[in-house]
Design an enzyme around this catalytic site. Structure first.
Site, PDB file in Angstrom:
ATOM      1  N   ARG A   1      12.873   8.077   1.244  1.00  0.00           N
ATOM      2  CA  ARG A   1      12.101   9.263   1.621  1.00  0.00           C
ATOM      3  C   ARG A   1      10.674   8.895   2.028  1.00  0.00           C
ATOM      4  O   ARG A   1      10.098   9.508   2.934  1.00  0.00           O
ATOM      5  CB  ARG A   1      12.079  10.287   0.486  1.00  0.00           C
ATOM      6  CG  ARG A   1      13.450  10.884   0.130  1.00  0.00           C
ATOM      7  CD  ARG A   1      14.199  11.479   1.275  1.00  0.00           C
ATOM      8  NE  ARG A   1      15.506  12.007   0.869  1.00  0.00           N
ATOM      9  CZ  ARG A   1      16.653  11.314   0.878  1.00  0.00           C
ATOM     10  NH1 ARG A   1      16.686  10.052   1.253  1.00  0.00           N
ATOM     11  NH2 ARG A   1      17.792  11.904   0.523  1.00  0.00           N
TER      12      ARG A   1
ATOM     13  N   SER B   1      -7.261   0.696   4.664  1.00  0.00           N
ATOM     14  CA  SER B   1      -6.867  -0.589   4.093  1.00  0.00           C
ATOM     15  C   SER B   1      -5.714  -0.426   3.101  1.00  0.00           C
ATOM     16  O   SER B   1      -5.688   0.527   2.315  1.00  0.00           O
ATOM     17  CB  SER B   1      -8.050  -1.234   3.369  1.00  0.00           C
ATOM     18  OG  SER B   1      -7.654  -2.470   2.799  1.00  0.00           O
TER      19      SER B   1
ATOM     20  N   GLU C   1      10.848   7.462   5.457  1.00  0.00           N
ATOM     21  CA  GLU C   1      11.035   8.568   6.408  1.00  0.00           C
ATOM     22  C   GLU C   1       9.709   9.297   6.678  1.00  0.00           C
ATOM     23  O   GLU C   1       9.383   9.615   7.814  1.00  0.00           O
ATOM     24  CB  GLU C   1      12.059   9.545   5.823  1.00  0.00           C
ATOM     25  CG  GLU C   1      12.429  10.687   6.743  1.00  0.00           C
ATOM     26  CD  GLU C   1      13.528  11.541   6.118  1.00  0.00           C
ATOM     27  OE1 GLU C   1      14.689  11.092   6.094  1.00  0.00           O
ATOM     28  OE2 GLU C   1      13.225  12.645   5.625  1.00  0.00           O
TER      29      GLU C   1
END
Lengths: 147, 147, 147, 147, 147, 147, 147, 147, 147, 147
Positions: free
Chosen positions: H88, H114, H91
């Site tokens: 997830r 960063s 995604e």
């Protein structure tokens, strides 16, 4: 049961201990160094008598001769090789592949150079601006069949 | 602005219309057929005068000579080639890559064959059991630096 | 300048408009349907006279015959095909590949079946429990060279 | 607990020691050599009685028969096979895949050849210009369902 | 010449302009919404009369009916889908794939569920803790052949 | 320390020796066969009491129950599965993925079917033209959030 | 017919010409900048009234509002992103992925954070040793179902 | 010689046996749970005194403290993670990556967040419609250099 | 038989136990730290006397010196490195690769920088706004051959 | 609307027509040739005044200056570059990556060299045994955060 890679490992060990060269290993059984090296690395099968001679010469166990004569699974695991010495050949094939195809087919018609009915040599040739490596490949021209 | 692939397309078109061979295109500018073919396919740069000669011989537009002399981006998009004529060379490199490395380094020490200071030829050689294709590659031996 | 895929597109269009079959296109030039179909899809080159006959039969432009006779770049872009009809053959090769190798080499020694000196047929055969597709492939046995 | 690959290893060992062929192993249990070889390589399951017969014939441990009859996980790890003998079939599928689809569907309508209700044979056939390998595949034609 | 994807584009345009649903498009030709949607997206072929009816209903050009009835090349370009709605099914297959195999083969013996002799439905079902999507797949059980 | 795959191995061994089915293993702890099988294969965690019951029923060591209740790393290593029984589901997702998305979102708005709040069943259903496998999946509909 | 990427292109053009910010575009329709930006980039659907407001505010054609409200295909083509600003998030997920899983499941039991019932914000926060970017993600905790 | 993964294995074992949580392990050495968990999983190095404290608290061998303080090779082997809880996040990065870039650069100019001067927290927050997971990331804004 | 990676492991162990630095290991044999480190990691071969000196200094077994002097197979298994410290260099090559090519070829003509006749250094340089790492690479310019 | 790659194309065209060098283009706006070349190739953003100066110097359209100052999407499409001049840097990173990490972290502690706060130069240096290319990279050392 010995595998091809077990035998390769044994040969490397003999080479390290006895300080042998591929050239001498090949010469001792009367075959070319490219073919014998490739067979020792598990990428070709030696004729039975040659396998026995090589095995005897290097003091390998009995079973090793059988293994060297067996037909190998030619598995190469790196789709793109990373070792610089091998990569350069991959690069040549990438850069000149289409050129090779154009010229082979201009000379012979629609077809290919066989990689099976095939032989190859490697030489180092002295040259004023620095030694050169010379590779010679020879493969049977095969015409595509039309039916 | 003409690209390398535009010029390649033009040359293919001239070849089809005029029935030319790579051999004659190369001979007409006094260079080898492997190198000239690779330059016409966008994989090498021709020396300026050769680019102009080739361009003139084939009746290409003025800009084509400039393009043929420009330094190419050597992009080959198939990681593993699918055309059988090209694949066989990939296969040879996969099957014999480690062998080539063993022998080159046995002969020259830790190093490689250059793919830059490099030349190659392709010939079809008649042979009783069927014609053979012979490839000859020559590259400078380069030693790894230790520092 | 017409490309192989332009010509393929033209042939598909003729097929759709005229309701032709690959079987009849092939029969009309006296060649097998597998070979002719593959040539129309840009994966093989037709002999010159056959290319002209096919081109004439389908009413294609003059240049199409030249294109059909040119030697193709056999590019297949899907490493693993997704169409179920094609995938099943990929699967068969994955499941039975090692089996094929074992049996070919048991029968012929260390070597392969050529994919160049090769022909193939496809048939539908009525069968009580449901029609079957029969594929027959025939390729020359090639022995590995030892040198 | 014995795995499929343990049993494959045992069979290879018996073959090497006793000099057996796949042909004789298959014949001894009255099944085809393609199917039996694939089962021995872990890619198919043998009917229970055949598994017991094969196990008995080769002198394998009791558990091996159970393993040979278990349903295999058909895992093939090389997306593109590298062994030349196997690669040629991959190449044929790449070059002729779309052709096979066109012809199967021209003959049978929208559908495929089954790779499950399927059988195959491999033969070496003498031929004046050199022996040929003949592969015959037969699979049930399956129509796509519309609903 | 219209391609499958041209026709898909036309149908999307009609849907957007006329505010149609897949459900109504399918109902109007008396077929299931899963099958009709997949055919409109170019992944299945409609029976000829259904293709004509759909084409007429949506006011598509004559050629569209022919295209909708042609046998598609089922190409899906994302090996791993990225759209979350599609990915979840990929994930289910990854997580439960081996489970499905164990249970299908426990119930039916060594074999598979056909993806060709196959149908599927999608429903939204009201449920107190939140609506649920229900997928039902049905495919013929196919036994592996032993020969 | 036992891993999930150690426990899977133990369960397979018990199944082979005792001739158990997934159906009975699941029934004996009062859960569905899909969920229990997936947990035994290391792809789900069993509720603690169920893990202990299963462990006790099969005579597994004490630690196995703890392992079966631990939250798994759901790793599936084949991006594209090769086993035909599993591949067919991958193919279905490739062919029908976009269709599923169109229909789920037509019915529920922009959203997805959950693969977490999810259950599934597998059945073999007798049918005159040959038994069928029926898969039923049910997942909560989840709407995309807009904020 | 306008596509999502046509509309994205139009919005970029308006932004460049009018010197707009995502912040103001979002504020003008009363939604968060993360969600609006993602919708403008074609990765989310705007509620209908918001799509119309945004379209009106930017002076886009009528059809653009429809497109912005359509449910997108969330396709991201780079499996591993190369832009450094995006790659860093990929890297964080690679380095801390297993950590996130351990902690989410330690806090909530076997389950995941939803990426659907989800929102996110991005802020730049002044800080003595240099400004910092702060990302806040919030997703519903979803428990795995056991059945 | 102990490796990072040996130590991870030891810690998992202690956790299982003693029923510890990451939260308590981290709290006992006065550091955040995200950082300590990542260090225990071999993805970060603990300050020397913290490594010794953690090692002492869990009763690990002397060498473990050295290993925990060594700088890790941050290797993550799955290019695309398969565990749903980790996927997830992948995604989210795929769907919102370009959005994050647009907003970070709108706020800070051409630059990045960063991933090295970076910290993160994970919390479960009760919420009426179901608990939510909240992730907070903070990284220094780094401007691209122009020179 | 000791392998390169066995020897690397031994050296790491000596470093951990004796608290050695690469800098001192290199200095003690009078070679650069980049080259010596790369040789210890199995990516270069040491000259024979240096291999013996290093082996002696670290108290390695006799065979280690032979191994350190052998020509390595330069295998790097991650096509895209994941460790952030290494990835940054990959990223630099991706972002600046074409720039490097443009400038090298503008300065030297069609050619490349050798990676074989090559040396490199790494330094940390104090700087007011924070220390900097400085990498210096030097490789022979190689012109492409035209023939 | 002009894209980054449109502007790159325009600059290449000006270079070809006017025979300009990257060195002079960069010098004319008072910036380094590496940075300016990378910005012209679409991989960096020029400060606004520099973009305008460059655009004016080369006679590009007004919009080009805006484009050159926009923040780029740093997309590099070849995971492994094929052009030999670029590949050599990829190879160096593969062969020496772990070495760079060992030495950077030995000198600075657990951290990396920044690729953002970064600059680079390329020079050709005459040398008796053949000219050399010298690359100098400088990036800020960034310590990993512990929290």
């Amino acid at each position: 049961m010995l595998s091809k890679s077990d035998v390769t490992q044994m040969i490397y060990e003999k080479k390290r201990t006895a300080g042998l060269s591929w050239a001498s290993i090949a010469e001792d059984i009367g075959m070319s160094e490219v073919f014998v090296t490739s067979a020792c690395l598990g990428m070709n099968s030696l004729p039975k008598d040659k396998a026995e001679a090589l095995s005897r010469n290097l003091g390998l166990p009995q079973e090793a001769a059988i293994v060297l004569a067996e037909y190998p699974d030619k598995i190469f695991s790196q789709t793109v090789p990373t070792d610089p010495c091998i990569y350069r050949f991959y690069e040549i094939m990438g850069v000149y592949g289409q050129t090779l195809k154009e010229l082979i087919q201009e000379k012979g018609g629609d077809g290919i150079m066989s990689a099976i009915d095939f032989d190859m040599s490697v030489d180092k040739v002295p040259y004023e601006k620095g030694d050169r490596i010379e590779i010679r490949m020879s493969g049977k021209f095969l015409s595509y069949n039309a039916w």
